[in-house]
Write a protein that holds these residues in place. Sequence first.
Motif, PDB file in Angstrom:
ATOM      1  N   GLN A  98      10.170   3.716   3.245  1.00 49.00           N
ATOM      2  CA  GLN A  98       9.398   2.691   3.947  1.00 49.00           C
ATOM      3  C   GLN A  98       8.099   2.473   3.176  1.00 49.00           C
ATOM      4  O   GLN A  98       7.319   3.407   2.978  1.00 49.00           O
ATOM      5  N   ASP A  99       7.886   1.229   2.751  1.00 48.49           N
ATOM      6  CA  ASP A  99       6.745   0.955   1.884  1.00 48.49           C
ATOM      7  C   ASP A  99       5.434   1.370   2.540  1.00 48.49           C
ATOM      8  O   ASP A  99       5.224   1.189   3.738  1.00 48.49           O
ATOM      9  N   ASN A 100       4.574   1.928   1.714  1.00 47.54           N
ATOM     10  CA  ASN A 100       3.243   2.361   2.159  1.00 47.54           C
ATOM     11  C   ASN A 100       3.333   3.380   3.286  1.00 47.54           C
ATOM     12  O   ASN A 100       2.459   3.451   4.143  1.00 47.54           O
ATOM     13  N   PHE A 101       4.415   4.187   3.293  1.00 51.26           N
ATOM     14  CA  PHE A 101       4.546   5.184   4.352  1.00 51.26           C
ATOM     15  C   PHE A 101       5.265   6.436   3.835  1.00 51.26           C
ATOM     16  O   PHE A 101       4.575   7.347   3.360  1.00 51.26           O
ATOM     17  N   VAL A 102       6.578   6.451   3.900  1.00 48.59           N
ATOM     18  CA  VAL A 102       7.288   7.689   3.542  1.00 48.59           C
ATOM     19  C   VAL A 102       8.583   7.444   2.785  1.00 48.59           C
ATOM     20  O   VAL A 102       9.231   6.407   2.944  1.00 48.59           O
ATOM     21  N   ILE A 199       4.023   8.424   0.714  1.00 50.07           N
ATOM     22  CA  ILE A 199       3.983   7.624  -0.529  1.00 50.07           C
ATOM     23  C   ILE A 199       2.975   6.484  -0.475  1.00 50.07           C
ATOM     24  O   ILE A 199       2.978   5.617  -1.364  1.00 50.07           O
ATOM     25  N   GLY A 200       2.102   6.432   0.517  1.00 50.28           N
ATOM     26  CA  GLY A 200       1.131   5.339   0.589  1.00 50.28           C
ATOM     27  C   GLY A 200      -0.193   5.843   1.138  1.00 50.28           C
ATOM     28  O   GLY A 200      -0.520   7.024   1.018  1.00 50.28           O
ATOM     29  N   GLN A 201      -0.929   4.914   1.700  1.00 51.94           N
ATOM     30  CA  GLN A 201      -2.180   5.286   2.355  1.00 51.94           C
ATOM     31  C   GLN A 201      -1.904   6.390   3.376  1.00 51.94           C
ATOM     32  O   GLN A 201      -0.982   6.286   4.186  1.00 51.94           O
ATOM     33  N   ALA A 202      -2.688   7.443   3.320  1.00 48.93           N
ATOM     34  CA  ALA A 202      -2.450   8.609   4.169  1.00 48.93           C
ATOM     35  C   ALA A 202      -2.347   8.207   5.648  1.00 48.93           C
ATOM     36  O   ALA A 202      -3.317   7.716   6.208  1.00 48.93           O
ATOM     37  N   PRO A 203      -1.195   8.414   6.264  1.00 53.94           N
ATOM     38  CA  PRO A 203      -1.026   8.086   7.692  1.00 53.94           C
ATOM     39  C   PRO A 203      -1.505   9.261   8.546  1.00 53.94           C
ATOM     40  O   PRO A 203      -0.713  10.006   9.110  1.00 53.94           O
TER      41      PRO A 203
ATOM     42  N   LEU B   7      10.683   9.770  13.075  1.00 55.65           N
ATOM     43  CA  LEU B   7       9.335   9.828  12.518  1.00 55.65           C
ATOM     44  C   LEU B   7       8.377   8.798  13.068  1.00 55.65           C
ATOM     45  O   LEU B   7       7.214   9.093  13.312  1.00 55.65           O
ATOM     46  N   TYR B 176      -4.639  -0.582   0.253  1.00 50.56           N
ATOM     47  CA  TYR B 176      -3.264  -0.868  -0.188  1.00 50.56           C
ATOM     48  C   TYR B 176      -3.015  -2.375  -0.159  1.00 50.56           C
ATOM     49  O   TYR B 176      -3.267  -3.031   0.848  1.00 50.56           O
ATOM     50  N   ILE B 199      -1.499   0.475  -4.994  1.00 52.88           N
ATOM     51  CA  ILE B 199      -0.184   0.921  -4.510  1.00 52.88           C
ATOM     52  C   ILE B 199      -0.206   2.339  -3.945  1.00 52.88           C
ATOM     53  O   ILE B 199       0.856   2.918  -3.705  1.00 52.88           O
ATOM     54  N   GLY B 200      -1.364   2.923  -3.734  1.00 50.51           N
ATOM     55  CA  GLY B 200      -1.396   4.277  -3.189  1.00 50.51           C
ATOM     56  C   GLY B 200      -2.561   4.453  -2.251  1.00 50.51           C
ATOM     57  O   GLY B 200      -3.049   3.480  -1.661  1.00 50.51           O
ATOM     58  N   GLN B 201      -3.009   5.674  -2.130  1.00 50.75           N
ATOM     59  CA  GLN B 201      -4.199   5.957  -1.336  1.00 50.75           C
ATOM     60  C   GLN B 201      -5.351   5.083  -1.829  1.00 50.75           C
ATOM     61  O   GLN B 201      -5.620   5.027  -3.037  1.00 50.75           O
ATOM     62  N   ALA B 202      -6.005   4.416  -0.904  1.00 46.52           N
ATOM     63  CA  ALA B 202      -7.059   3.470  -1.272  1.00 46.52           C
ATOM     64  C   ALA B 202      -8.091   4.128  -2.193  1.00 46.52           C
ATOM     65  O   ALA B 202      -8.777   5.063  -1.773  1.00 46.52           O
ATOM     66  N   GLN B 221       6.531  -4.564  -1.539  1.00 46.62           N
ATOM     67  CA  GLN B 221       7.634  -3.620  -1.761  1.00 46.62           C
ATOM     68  C   GLN B 221       8.210  -3.720  -3.170  1.00 46.62           C
ATOM     69  O   GLN B 221       8.878  -2.794  -3.632  1.00 46.62           O
ATOM     70  N   SER B 224       5.177  -2.074  -5.590  1.00 46.85           N
ATOM     71  CA  SER B 224       4.944  -0.638  -5.409  1.00 46.85           C
ATOM     72  C   SER B 224       6.085   0.223  -5.929  1.00 46.85           C
ATOM     73  O   SER B 224       5.923   1.435  -6.038  1.00 46.85           O
ATOM     74  N   CYS B 297      -8.270   1.175   6.010  1.00 46.67           N
ATOM     75  CA  CYS B 297      -7.123   0.978   5.113  1.00 46.67           C
ATOM     76  C   CYS B 297      -5.796   1.403   5.740  1.00 46.67           C
ATOM     77  O   CYS B 297      -4.754   1.327   5.080  1.00 46.67           O
ATOM     78  N   ASN B 298      -5.816   1.841   6.984  1.00 42.14           N
ATOM     79  CA  ASN B 298      -4.562   2.116   7.686  1.00 42.14           C
ATOM     80  C   ASN B 298      -4.103   0.938   8.536  1.00 42.14           C
ATOM     81  O   ASN B 298      -3.151   1.069   9.318  1.00 42.14           O
TER      82      ASN B 298
END
Lengths: 307, 307
Positions: A98-102, A199-203, B7, B176, B199-202, B221, B224, B297-298
């Motif tokens: 899932q993009d920007n997630f896991v 795999i993205g911004q820390a949730p 999840l 992101y 494409i990752g952690q801001a 998608q 990334s 950024c979330n």
Amino acid sequence: MLRRHGLVAALVLALPLCGAALADAPKARPSPTAKELLAKSSPGEWRTPDPANLVYMQLPQGRVVIELAPAWTPEHAANIRTLVREHYFDGLSVIRVQDNFVTQWGDPDGDDKARARKLGTAKETLPPEFTRKIDAKSTFTRLPDGDVYAPEVGFADGFAVARDPKAGNEWPAHCYGAVGVARDVGAETGSGSSLYAIIGQAPRNLDRNLAVAGHVLEGMQYLSAYPRGGEPMGFYDKPADRVTISKVVLAADLPAAEREKIEVLKTDSKTFAAIVEAKRNRRDDFYTLPAGKIDVCNISVPVRQVK
Amino acid sequence: MLRRHGLVAALVLALPLCGAALADAPKARPSPTAKELLAKSSPGEWRTPDPANLVYMQLPQGRVVIELAPAWTPEHAANIRTLVREHYFDGLSVIRVQDNFVTQWGDPDGDDKARARKLGTAKETLPPEFTRKIDAKSTFTRLPDGDVYAPEVGFADGFAVARDPKAGNEWPAHCYGAVGVARDVGAETGSGSSLYAIIGQAPRNLDRNLAVAGHVLEGMQYLSAYPRGGEPMGFYDKPADRVTISKVVLAADLPAAEREKIEVLKTDSKTFAAIVEAKRNRRDDFYTLPAGKIDVCNISVPVRQVK
């Protein structure tokens, strides 16, 4: 023209060319790069991860090295070791991106009781090891800039962690590369048979709701770059899209010669502190305005190959 | 077993089955999902992006839709429009993917003055539009939970932004999907001819050091999920690994029938506020401990297809 060395250029040193610049030099001195700081580190600042905590997951593109976190999730670490040793994961798949997630892996037939792979001697449910009591003996190194989600953040036992002194507990943060335990609705339904990597911004809203059982030391570039799945939540709609995990082994079960020769920088070392500070206040010709701050999830713990 | 709906399960509603549960129902009531909130939104809460600000970038996997940010970076937006209209980007490539950082595109031969594609009537340098003075007329909606990097964060003119009231300026945050302008060491060396998407952690330390010229509304998608490059900073070591951009056009230059039919939720709408609140305090059977906080950024600004 291309700015090939632009976006994160840090290797060009500012050479003051006139008196005024020389007078300002101490202030304008470029901050050392992580590479420079690591080159000056001492051997004692590095730790060799316990082979009993290192999981090697073989994907078509390469090997992923996961370090389990028994200091945080002992029952999950033990169960994952059992699953690995009984070859539970061999031949299973990456089932969801899932993009920007896991990115999540496990048994594609896990929902189908008749077809699901059996867990062997591993447990089907585990206590929800989402947090632990603050361990006064651990090497918690607090970051100075606060956090949106928790009263305190820093590093402990090698992991990026958050903690709440009033509540008396602490937990690994869901930063990029954290490996969590997928579960059903019930808090005890996670076994470690299906895992996900951030795999993205820390949730960070997952913190304290799921167990972080480890983190990826090597191979994130594979887990982060698979095509995103077409179903809701990123599950692959076509079985052919799934990526097969050929083999998962524990480093401890391999002859020493076949193990990855890696070391991880200790998060309570002077060099780690210097890297954090250089990242907080990056001063060079490119970064004219240092942030002066750092988020716990913007720091990657250095890993190196040794001979 | 698979935790397929685990999840991020949020669709299962908690039905209280006994008196005690009923008494607690208001507190335990599940928070609405974004999908539910969006379904109840009113037409006036959505905006249709200005076609003059929409860039369509055609990649082999599909179309990326970028919204330019002239409210923040007017000169960059104008220059990028010129580059697009003069077909500067057609046939160029994704040249760099650095894991947990950026995907960058532009001219692979940009460093070679003899071979580099000419910018046509576009400017080669631009003023560093890294911040703007706080615009009292903009619709800044402040988030309540603070920020590690800036005194205030929220949304304004459709973008995730940070601001410093004491300094009197504000800027789009490198979250992101933010699209930034690659540059050389000099602050004015960015033209918009090479752009990057986060494409990752801001990497918020880029804030105020680079110009954020837009954000990706659709197609993240693809950006990334490209293989990470083998050279330092993620540049592709083999030209064959580069992904070709077949065509880049401005929506305004297409007949209306060929434009994407998309709307973006206004960030000063009640529905957006409700989504933020539901994400701050997610209550359902799965999330037993709402974070009570949210990082700027979330939050992804919702985009929808319209008929």
